[in-house]
Design an enzyme around this catalytic site. Structure first.
Site, PDB file in Angstrom:
ATOM      1  CB  CYS A 260      -3.696   1.950  -5.602  1.00 23.88           C
ATOM      2  SG  CYS A 260      -2.338   1.633  -4.751  1.00 23.88           S
ATOM      3  CE  LYS A 263      -4.488  -3.562  -4.658  1.00 23.11           C
ATOM      4  NZ  LYS A 263      -5.097  -3.291  -3.013  1.00 23.11           N
TER       5      LYS A 263
END
Ligand code: UGA
Length: 429
Positions: A260, A263
């Protein structure tokens, strides 16, 4: 109400289970028949505490089923959650091809009103794109609404977070959709923010980016602490007692990883760039994170003089404890650097595997921490699994070639390790 959850990864599976637990009838859909067969048998295809027990409970309760038959699943369900992956594309932007495919499948198979709720982390404007993908795939025109309902659960704590969320964010342009989503969550007691889909989509990115900023802030502060002879843990505690700052996400270490933060921060930076806006603070957050493991390796090199032909034990491969997820794990970056300097590397993790690209490398896989530490010149702790606190470090000191401990998560008690005879270095202490 009947709910369809499309995508059975971490978010999709947890979402399906939590809605089943709330008493709704839920169908989980995935194109991967291997995953679906495993789930049907009550087996989870990833490690996540508490989830498998709930899966078995609801396979029995009749509230939960899994299928690969998308047309039938879309036909039978009027509330559809999109929970598919949005990995980084080659340019760093979120790759929306899975979301597009699902939207087109929904459009193609729709037979009456549908509410489509997006839970995947998607760039601002995706709700509008999903709307147009559905519309253009419809054979006959049927009404539908598309809303955004981002997810804030953490891996390793997925169940607790999903059952007890801090907040529910609903991005919806239609009263009908808002009302249905509020009904879905009626048994959950937490603040609810109803806003536009664009705002909801940005809240998700801004949230993760802010948490990543806290981590890089304390990591940079830890570097200064090392120079000043100050403990970063004490600084974090002292500043965190101010409720405007808060205690959480001030744990210094070798940086953030996972599927998470890296990105999402990169996707947000690209969104800003595409909109002629500079997020210079966030750029620095990324660069601090990218060099944080190197900062620890400098300490190892300084102690051992060279890493070449030294045996280094790496404890922990997952990007954080209580998960087998190795995506963007700092441990992989550490191992790669060690190998590039001709160190001999042994590794141990209680559940996580090695990154596939590391499988061909000369790395010794160890079944226990003790095996990994045998004759090692140094140990680098990369993931703070609780079991490392139970290790008999006195015995470990005796089986190591040199008792050098580099604690990349500031997990162990420095004074205790030093009293045992270890040369101990954390980050910022
Ligand atoms: C993160 C967010 O915390 C969730 O709210 C969000 O829903 C999720 O991303 C997502 O977007 O799906 P997650 O990646 O599972 O959750 O894990 P975190 O607990 O946030 O940890 C992320 C990384 O930061 C880990 O590598 C962890 O070791 C590191 N970290 C965390 C620190 O280095 N220091 C801290 O103080 C906290």
């Amino acid at each position: 109400m009947n709910i369809l959850v499309i995508g059975t990864g971490y978010v999709g599976t947890t979402t399906a289970l939590v809605f089943a637990e709330m008493g709704w009838n839920v169908t989980g859909l995935d194109t991967d028949s291997l995953k679906i067969n495993q789930l049907k048998q009550g087996n989870l295809h990833f490690y996540e505490p508490g989830l498998e027990e709930l899966l078995r409970k609801h396979m029995q309760s009749g509230h939960l089923q899994f299928t690969t038959d998308k047309d039938q699943a879309i036909n039978n369900n009027d509330i559809i959650f999109i929970c598919v992956g949005t990995p980084s594309g080659p340019d760093g932007n979120a790759d929306l091809s899975y979301v597009q495919q699902v939207a087109e499948d929904i459009g193609h198979a729709s037979n009456r009103y549908k509410l489509i709720i997006n839970k995947s982390t998607v760039p601002v404007g995706t709700q509008e794109r999903v709307t147009s993908w559905i519309k253009s795939a419809q054979i006959e025109s049927h009404p539908f609404d598309v809303a955004s309902n981002p997810e804030f659960l953490r891996e390793g704590k997925a169940l607790i977070d999903a059952l007890n969320p801090d907040r529910i964010i609903i991005g919806s342009n239609h009263e009908r959709a808002t009302h249905l989503i509020l009904t879905l969550y009626q048994s959950v007691n937490c603040p609810v923010v109803v806003t536009t889909p664009r705002t909801a989509e940005l809240i998700k990115y801004a949230s993760n980016a802010f948490l990543a900023t806290k981590i890089s802030y304390i990591n940079e502060m830890a570097r200064l602490c090392d120079k000043l002879g100050v403990h970063v843990k004490d600084v974090a505690e002292g500043i965190g007692l101010d409720p405007r700052i808060g205690q959480s996400f001030l744990q210094a270490g070798i940086g953030y990883g996972g599927s998470c933060f890296p990105k999402d921060v990169s996707a947000l930076l690209l969104t800003a760039k595409a909109n002629d806006t500079e997020l210079s603070l966030l750029e620095k957050v990324v660069s601090v994170n990218q060099t944080q493991h190197l900062y620890l390796l400098d300490k190892v090199r300084e102690r051992l003089e060279t890493l070449a032909h030294k045996k280094i034990a790496v404890l922990g491969l997952a990007f954080k404890p209580e998960t087998d997820d190795i995506r963007e794990a700092p441990a992989s970056r550490v191992i790669q650097s060690l190998l590039s300097e001709q160190a001999y590397v042994s590794v141990f993790d209680p559940v996580a595997p090695l990154e596939p690209y590391l499988l061909q490398q000369p790395i010794t896989w160890s079944a226990t921490p003790e095996d990994a530490l045998q004759h090692a010149d140094a140990v680098i702790l990369c993931t703070e699994w609780a079991i490392y606190q139970q290790i008999d470090w006195v015995q470990m000191k005796n089986i190591m070639n040199q008792p050098n401990m580099f604690d990349g998560r500031n997990m162990l008690e420095a004074t205790l390790m030093k009293s045992i005879g270890f040369y101990y270095q954390g980050i910022g202490c």
